[in-house]
Design an enzyme around this catalytic site. Structure first.
Site, mmCIF file in Angstrom:
data_model
loop_
_atom_site.group_PDB
_atom_site.id
_atom_site.type_symbol
_atom_site.label_atom_id
_atom_site.label_comp_id
_atom_site.label_asym_id
_atom_site.label_seq_id
_atom_site.Cartn_x
_atom_site.Cartn_y
_atom_site.Cartn_z
ATOM 1 N N HIS A 163 -2.241 9.120 -4.477
ATOM 2 C CA HIS A 163 -1.615 8.573 -3.273
ATOM 3 C C HIS A 163 -0.792 7.314 -3.552
ATOM 4 O O HIS A 163 -0.396 6.607 -2.641
ATOM 5 C CB HIS A 163 -2.689 8.273 -2.222
ATOM 6 C CG HIS A 163 -2.154 8.174 -0.832
ATOM 7 N ND1 HIS A 163 -1.894 6.965 -0.207
ATOM 8 C CD2 HIS A 163 -1.820 9.142 0.075
ATOM 9 C CE1 HIS A 163 -1.435 7.189 1.009
ATOM 10 N NE2 HIS A 163 -1.377 8.496 1.214
ATOM 11 N N LYS A 201 2.326 4.710 -4.558
ATOM 12 C CA LYS A 201 3.745 4.592 -4.224
ATOM 13 C C LYS A 201 4.291 3.389 -4.984
ATOM 14 O O LYS A 201 4.307 2.264 -4.474
ATOM 15 C CB LYS A 201 3.922 4.414 -2.718
ATOM 16 C CG LYS A 201 3.159 5.468 -1.887
ATOM 17 C CD LYS A 201 2.858 4.958 -0.502
ATOM 18 C CE LYS A 201 1.749 5.723 0.179
ATOM 19 N NZ LYS A 201 1.842 7.156 0.192
ATOM 20 N N LYS A 259 1.497 -0.551 5.864
ATOM 21 C CA LYS A 259 0.137 -0.991 5.578
ATOM 22 C C LYS A 259 0.180 -2.483 5.298
ATOM 23 O O LYS A 259 0.565 -2.917 4.211
ATOM 24 C CB LYS A 259 -0.456 -0.268 4.363
ATOM 25 C CG LYS A 259 -0.912 1.163 4.655
ATOM 26 C CD LYS A 259 0.108 2.173 4.285
ATOM 27 C CE LYS A 259 -0.440 3.593 4.427
ATOM 28 N NZ LYS A 259 0.629 4.589 4.414
#
Length: 421
Positions: A339, A341, A164
């Site tokens: 979600h 990380k 991303k």
């Protein structure tokens, strides 16, 4: 025509394609690296910045963006302010209003003469409206799909880009866990709006983030983007030392797991991990258990009942027993899909980006993680970790031992696919 031979040939071809996608020719990490120095020893950064990754650069600023209400306005503002170029790579890009907003913003800049390059994962864009691609391409945006379904990609269909990355004018960049979809909008206020963190970056490390995008862009197009427009002189923007760490099955497929293992092995005080998908293999399990044996406090936050992958959640839970017995604390986030990380070690190293703590991220996907070596930044992420933990429920050893027969059966079935999760 001998149909038996034809059918046999087709079946054989299918098995060959499967084998090519599920078997890697590279050696796997075979054991936990030996602990030779603590994370605070200068040798740790020398190894991380020389042997396994790009140089660690000082003078960076990293701003934390929490959930869609902060993440998307920040990214869109950077896009709308672009003057020279926009490079954007992502895995998930689905239908919805936020996807249209990104497409419209990038298209407007392209029409204004800004060079726009967009790299989207083919598998991650299966829910994307065709009209979005048309908006981008009709405006002159150079759009590429990573490993689309075609005869020349059959051996690489299981290798996805999960990175991303958004880099604007070579001076400001974004990375983290967010995808372009309605699920990431809002403020994690209900199960329809996910919890995630993204990061806005300025300073010398932006050049490494630009190079990270170009790594896959060159693989797909064969073209190298360079020059002052893409790599301008970057002034000091803050006090954070950082590096952008890459991995890919086509080159250094084990490097991300090895980076994680070296950091865990070097830990002396604490390991805090926020993991959207947490499926440690045997080596990672041993590393975490050995850390606990050294007295390191280990805590993990994972999704709770709201998960976008029940199979992954079941496979994850099946691995928890040895960790819980060793004293690792595992917390399940309750309000919505979790979600994030983020890995924080000893209040010094923070690793953020696209990488999950699972076999797919470590061996099958192209990933990118920003490593920051700064106590203030680590403290800020630790405070966010505690806020997330306050919205979580601890999963205890007793709860794991009292799992139902059906839960254990589902976990066993899920474990059969663990290498692909």
């Amino acid at each position: 025509m001998n149909w038996t031979l034809v059918v046999t040939a087709v079946i054989s071809m299918i098995f060959v394609v499967i084998a090519l996608n599920f078997v890697t020719g590279e050696k796997r990490v075979a054991s936990v690296p030996k602990r030779l120095y603590p994370l605070t020893d200068p040798q740790f950064k020398r190894v991380m910045g020389s042997l396994f990754g790009p140089p660690i650069l000082g003078g960076n600023r990293i701003d934390t963006l929490i959930n869609g209400d902060e993440i998307f306005p920040g990214m869109l503002a950077a896009i709308r302010g672009a003057r020279k170029n926009i490079n954007f790579e992502t895995y998930v890009y689905w239908s919805g209003q936020i996807g249209r907003e990104f497409a419209d913003a990038i298209a407007e800049r392209a029409r204004a003469g800004v060079e726009c390059n967009v790299l989207l994962d083919w598998a991650g864009t299966q829910k994307m409206d065709a009209s979005v691609l048309s908006t981008l391409r009709n405006a002159g945006v150079h759009v590429e799909l990573y490993h689309p379904l075609a005869w020349y990609t059959l051996a690489r269909l299981n290798n996805r880009t999960h990175r991303k990355l958004l880099i604007v004018d070579g001076t400001v960049a974004f990375t983290g866990g967010v995808g372009i979809a309605e699920e990431w909008t809002g403020d994690a206020q209900d199960p329809d709006h996910w919890r995630d963190t993204h990061f806005r970056v300025e300073g010398p490390v932006v050049a490494q983030m630009q190079a990270s995008f170009l790594d896959n862009w060159m693989k797909v197009t064969g073209k190298a983007l360079h020059g002052g427009a893409y790599f301008p002189s970057l002034e000091m923007a803050g006090n954070v030392e950082a590096q952008m760490f890459l991995s890919s099955p086509t080159g250094g497929g084990e490097s991300m797991e090895l980076m994680y293992l070296l950091a865990i092995v070097a830990a002396s005080e604490s390991i805090k991990l926020e993991a959207a998908y947490f499926i440690p293999d045997e080596i990672a399990l041993h590393a975490l258990i050995e850390a606990r044996a050294r007295g390191v406090h280990v805590e993990v936050i994972v999704p709770g009942k709201y998960s976008d992958s029940g199979l992954t959640r079941q496979a994850s839970r099946g691995t928890w027993g040895p960790l819980l017995k060793a004293g690792v604390k595992i917390h399940e986030y309750q309000p919505t899909m979790f979600h994030c990380k983020v890995l924080i070690i000893d209040g010094v190293l923070t690793s953020v980006g696209s990488t999950n703590f699972d076999p797919r991220s470590f061996r099958l996907n192209d990933e990118a993680s920003l490593n920051a070596y700064d106590t203030s930044f680590a403290d800020a992420q630790s405070r966010i970790f505690e806020q997330d933990k306050a919205k979580s429920v601890e999963f205890t050893l007793q709860m794991w031992e009292e799992r139902s027969f059906m839960d254990r059966a589902r976990e066993w079935v899920s474990s059969l696919l663990q290498s692909q999760l």
